[in-house]
Design a protein around this motif. Structure first.
Motif, PDB file in Angstrom:
ATOM      1  N   VAL A   1     103.247 -21.966  47.333  1.00 14.19           N
ATOM      2  CA  VAL A   1     104.482 -22.718  47.068  1.00 14.19           C
ATOM      3  C   VAL A   1     105.188 -22.172  45.828  1.00 14.19           C
ATOM      4  O   VAL A   1     106.412 -21.988  45.819  1.00 14.19           O
ATOM      5  CB  VAL A   1     104.181 -24.219  46.918  1.00 14.19           C
ATOM      6  CG1 VAL A   1     105.434 -24.980  46.486  1.00 14.19           C
ATOM      7  CG2 VAL A   1     103.640 -24.785  48.227  1.00 14.19           C
ATOM      8  N   ALA A   2     104.418 -21.896  44.778  1.00 16.88           N
ATOM      9  CA  ALA A   2     105.014 -21.354  43.553  1.00 16.88           C
ATOM     10  C   ALA A   2     105.674 -20.002  43.817  1.00 16.88           C
ATOM     11  O   ALA A   2     106.766 -19.722  43.308  1.00 16.88           O
ATOM     12  CB  ALA A   2     103.945 -21.224  42.464  1.00 16.88           C
ATOM     13  N   ALA A   3     105.032 -19.164  44.612  1.00 16.80           N
ATOM     14  CA  ALA A   3     105.589 -17.844  44.925  1.00 16.80           C
ATOM     15  C   ALA A   3     106.897 -17.973  45.694  1.00 16.80           C
ATOM     16  O   ALA A   3     107.874 -17.255  45.422  1.00 16.80           O
ATOM     17  CB  ALA A   3     104.573 -17.027  45.720  1.00 16.80           C
TER      18      ALA A   3
ATOM     19  N   ALA B   1     106.779 -23.945  54.313  1.00 22.35           N
ATOM     20  CA  ALA B   1     105.916 -24.275  55.459  1.00 22.35           C
ATOM     21  C   ALA B   1     104.909 -25.361  55.103  1.00 22.35           C
ATOM     22  O   ALA B   1     103.725 -25.288  55.459  1.00 22.35           O
ATOM     23  CB  ALA B   1     105.203 -23.029  55.976  1.00 22.35           C
ATOM     24  N   ILE B   2     105.395 -26.391  54.389  1.00 20.56           N
ATOM     25  CA  ILE B   2     104.559 -27.537  54.028  1.00 20.56           C
ATOM     26  C   ILE B   2     105.348 -28.811  54.325  1.00 20.56           C
ATOM     27  O   ILE B   2     106.544 -28.764  54.618  1.00 20.56           O
ATOM     28  CB  ILE B   2     104.147 -27.515  52.543  1.00 20.56           C
ATOM     29  CG1 ILE B   2     105.388 -27.490  51.646  1.00 20.56           C
ATOM     30  CG2 ILE B   2     103.234 -26.326  52.255  1.00 20.56           C
ATOM     31  CD1 ILE B   2     105.090 -27.608  50.167  1.00 20.56           C
ATOM     32  N   SER B   3     104.693 -29.948  54.218  1.00 14.02           N
ATOM     33  CA  SER B   3     105.367 -31.220  54.435  1.00 14.02           C
ATOM     34  C   SER B   3     106.130 -31.640  53.181  1.00 14.02           C
ATOM     35  O   SER B   3     105.870 -31.146  52.074  1.00 14.02           O
ATOM     36  CB  SER B   3     104.346 -32.307  54.785  1.00 14.02           C
ATOM     37  OG  SER B   3     103.512 -32.578  53.668  1.00 14.02           O
ATOM     38  N   LYS B   4     107.070 -32.578  53.352  1.00 11.73           N
ATOM     39  CA  LYS B   4     107.824 -33.086  52.208  1.00 11.73           C
ATOM     40  C   LYS B   4     106.915 -33.822  51.232  1.00 11.73           C
ATOM     41  O   LYS B   4     107.110 -33.751  50.016  1.00 11.73           O
ATOM     42  CB  LYS B   4     108.955 -34.000  52.690  1.00 11.73           C
ATOM     43  CG  LYS B   4     110.066 -33.260  53.415  1.00 11.73           C
ATOM     44  CD  LYS B   4     111.273 -34.139  53.658  1.00 11.73           C
ATOM     45  CE  LYS B   4     110.991 -35.166  54.734  1.00 11.73           C
ATOM     46  NZ  LYS B   4     112.226 -35.925  55.084  1.00 11.73           N
ATOM     47  N   SER B   5     105.918 -34.517  51.739  1.00 12.86           N
ATOM     48  CA  SER B   5     104.999 -35.229  50.845  1.00 12.86           C
ATOM     49  C   SER B   5     104.167 -34.258  50.015  1.00 12.86           C
ATOM     50  O   SER B   5     103.916 -34.498  48.821  1.00 12.86           O
ATOM     51  CB  SER B   5     104.080 -36.158  51.655  1.00 12.86           C
ATOM     52  OG  SER B   5     103.266 -35.412  52.537  1.00 12.86           O
ATOM     53  N   THR B   6     103.762 -33.143  50.616  1.00  9.88           N
ATOM     54  CA  THR B   6     103.013 -32.127  49.872  1.00  9.88           C
ATOM     55  C   THR B   6     103.886 -31.514  48.778  1.00  9.88           C
ATOM     56  O   THR B   6     103.434 -31.286  47.645  1.00  9.88           O
ATOM     57  CB  THR B   6     102.505 -31.021  50.806  1.00  9.88           C
ATOM     58  OG1 THR B   6     101.619 -31.588  51.773  1.00  9.88           O
ATOM     59  CG2 THR B   6     101.774 -29.930  50.037  1.00  9.88           C
ATOM     60  N   LEU B   7     105.158 -31.278  49.095  1.00  7.99           N
ATOM     61  CA  LEU B   7     106.084 -30.727  48.106  1.00  7.99           C
ATOM     62  C   LEU B   7     106.321 -31.725  46.979  1.00  7.99           C
ATOM     63  O   LEU B   7     106.378 -31.338  45.800  1.00  7.99           O
ATOM     64  CB  LEU B   7     107.406 -30.355  48.777  1.00  7.99           C
ATOM     65  CG  LEU B   7     108.474 -29.729  47.879  1.00  7.99           C
ATOM     66  CD1 LEU B   7     107.946 -28.470  47.202  1.00  7.99           C
ATOM     67  CD2 LEU B   7     109.737 -29.422  48.678  1.00  7.99           C
TER      68      LEU B   7
ATOM     69  N   LYS C   1     104.261 -33.986  45.850  1.00  6.85           N
ATOM     70  CA  LYS C   1     103.067 -33.978  45.001  1.00  6.85           C
ATOM     71  C   LYS C   1     103.038 -32.736  44.118  1.00  6.85           C
ATOM     72  O   LYS C   1     102.642 -32.797  42.947  1.00  6.85           O
ATOM     73  CB  LYS C   1     101.812 -34.049  45.863  1.00  6.85           C
ATOM     74  CG  LYS C   1     101.630 -35.368  46.597  1.00  6.85           C
ATOM     75  CD  LYS C   1     100.442 -35.317  47.546  1.00  6.85           C
ATOM     76  CE  LYS C   1     100.313 -36.613  48.337  1.00  6.85           C
ATOM     77  NZ  LYS C   1      99.213 -36.546  49.342  1.00  6.85           N
ATOM     78  N   PHE C   2     103.491 -31.610  44.665  1.00  7.46           N
ATOM     79  CA  PHE C   2     103.490 -30.361  43.903  1.00  7.46           C
ATOM     80  C   PHE C   2     104.440 -30.451  42.707  1.00  7.46           C
ATOM     81  O   PHE C   2     104.072 -30.077  41.587  1.00  7.46           O
ATOM     82  CB  PHE C   2     103.895 -29.196  44.804  1.00  7.46           C
ATOM     83  CG  PHE C   2     103.966 -27.876  44.090  1.00  7.46           C
ATOM     84  CD1 PHE C   2     102.822 -27.124  43.860  1.00  7.46           C
ATOM     85  CD2 PHE C   2     105.191 -27.385  43.640  1.00  7.46           C
ATOM     86  CE1 PHE C   2     102.889 -25.904  43.196  1.00  7.46           C
ATOM     87  CE2 PHE C   2     105.265 -26.167  42.979  1.00  7.46           C
ATOM     88  CZ  PHE C   2     104.106 -25.429  42.746  1.00  7.46           C
TER      89      PHE C   2
ATOM     90  N   PHE D   1     107.252 -33.087  36.766  1.00  5.54           N
ATOM     91  CA  PHE D   1     108.515 -33.762  37.007  1.00  5.54           C
ATOM     92  C   PHE D   1     108.273 -35.105  37.686  1.00  5.54           C
ATOM     93  O   PHE D   1     107.304 -35.272  38.427  1.00  5.54           O
ATOM     94  CB  PHE D   1     109.420 -32.887  37.869  1.00  5.54           C
ATOM     95  CG  PHE D   1     109.745 -31.561  37.217  1.00  5.54           C
ATOM     96  CD1 PHE D   1     110.717 -31.482  36.244  1.00  5.54           C
ATOM     97  CD2 PHE D   1     109.041 -30.410  37.556  1.00  5.54           C
ATOM     98  CE1 PHE D   1     111.004 -30.278  35.621  1.00  5.54           C
ATOM     99  CE2 PHE D   1     109.313 -29.200  36.945  1.00  5.54           C
ATOM    100  CZ  PHE D   1     110.296 -29.134  35.969  1.00  5.54           C
ATOM    101  N   GLU D   2     109.159 -36.057  37.424  1.00  4.36           N
ATOM    102  CA  GLU D   2     108.972 -37.409  37.955  1.00  4.36           C
ATOM    103  C   GLU D   2     109.054 -37.418  39.476  1.00  4.36           C
ATOM    104  O   GLU D   2     108.289 -38.121  40.140  1.00  4.36           O
ATOM    105  CB  GLU D   2     110.021 -38.350  37.368  1.00  4.36           C
ATOM    106  CG  GLU D   2     109.842 -38.600  35.871  1.00  4.36           C
ATOM    107  CD  GLU D   2     110.859 -39.594  35.354  1.00  4.36           C
ATOM    108  OE1 GLU D   2     111.615 -40.166  36.174  1.00  4.36           O
ATOM    109  OE2 GLU D   2     110.903 -39.794  34.131  1.00  4.36           O
TER     110      GLU D   2
END
Length: 272
Positions: A24-26, A48-54, A56-57, A63-64
């Protein structure tokens, strides 16, 4: 360096290459100039991830929520200028404008100022404290943090182990929790690292040094920091030209500290 950029680089450096966070960072770094325009769904699809995973990231990044993250990304679209009053010029631009020979003169003059002995007494005090304090840390941002890493490596040869991290959230927490058995060396050309979060909107005040019980040394070119009650002693850099030679001078100053330590305490292998 802007906060998002720095924190994403921390993830790349710290997380396994095959981890989701590293991926994700890349992706974010590849699209760094577009982040403020992407919805959470669009960026999640790109990663290629879910919105909830993003979600949390970005919270792990400090960030809030995603809205807070996008606001910071919008600020990142402008080109960063290290000294905002524009009275100085970075090395790359100076080389482009003035040429190699002029730069070598400027660098030589600044190196001579660094080695003129004006900071010898403070460096000696710092070396004695490095030797006797049980907990030592060194912190900075950008170029300053590379000098902290250099100090960490150098002092390990003398069996003195110094903690450092590029993670600004961890830095703040460490400073705030530091007790009286801790020595902290801060490297900050402007001195702003002590008083503000320079790369956040509005440069909000930093209070962790107010609550810290550590003994704080500061390497800076800002002489007014000598009067700051949070600072125990300052090692001052001086410049003969308007070029920002501090990235080079920081590294040479670390060599001075190591040389002084070796003169006073020697190598561990050479001690009786």
């Amino acid at each position: 360096m802007y906060i998002i950029h720095a924190r994403l680089l921390n993830v790349l450096n710290d997380e396994p290459l095959d981890s989701v966070d590293h991926h994700v960072a890349a992706v974010m770094l590849r699209h760094i100039s577009e982040l403020s325009d992407l919805s959470i769904g669009e960026l999640a699809d790109a990663c290629a991830i879910s919105k909830s995973t993003l979600s949390k990231f970005v919270r792990r990044l400090g960030f809030e929520d995603y809205v807070d993250f996008k606001l910071e990304a919008r600020r990142q679209r402008e080109k960063e200028i290290y000294i905002r009053d524009k009275k100085t010029i970075n090395i790359t631009d100076y080389l482009q404008q003035q040429g190699r020979d002029a730069y070598l003169v400027a660098l030589n003059d600044d190196i001579r100022l660094l080695f003129d002995g004006a900071n010898d007494a403070v460096i000696t005090h710092l070396v004695h404290d490095i030797h006797r304090f049980p907990k030592i840390a060194a912190f900075g941002e950008g170029y300053s943090e590379t000098a902290c890493l250099n100090l960490q490596i150098k002092m390990s040869y003398y069996q003195k182990f110094i903690y450092t991290t590029r993670n600004d959230i961890v830095q703040t927490d460490y400073i705030e929790r530091a007790d009286a058995d801790t020595l902290i060396l801060v490297i900050s050309n402007s001195g702003r690292f002590v008083s503000s979060y320079a790369h956040r909107e509005g440069a909000p005040e930093k209070s962790c040094f107010d609550r810290s019980r550590a003994r704080v040394y500061l390497i800076t070119s800002n002489p007014s920091m000598k009067e700051d009650p949070r600072i125990f002693e300052c090692i001052l850099l001086r410049y003969s030209h308007d070029v920002q030679n501090h990235p080079v001078l920081f590294q040479l100053l670390i060599e001075q500290i190591a040389l002084c330590y070796q003169k006073v305490y020697g190598f561990p292998q050479e001690r009786p």
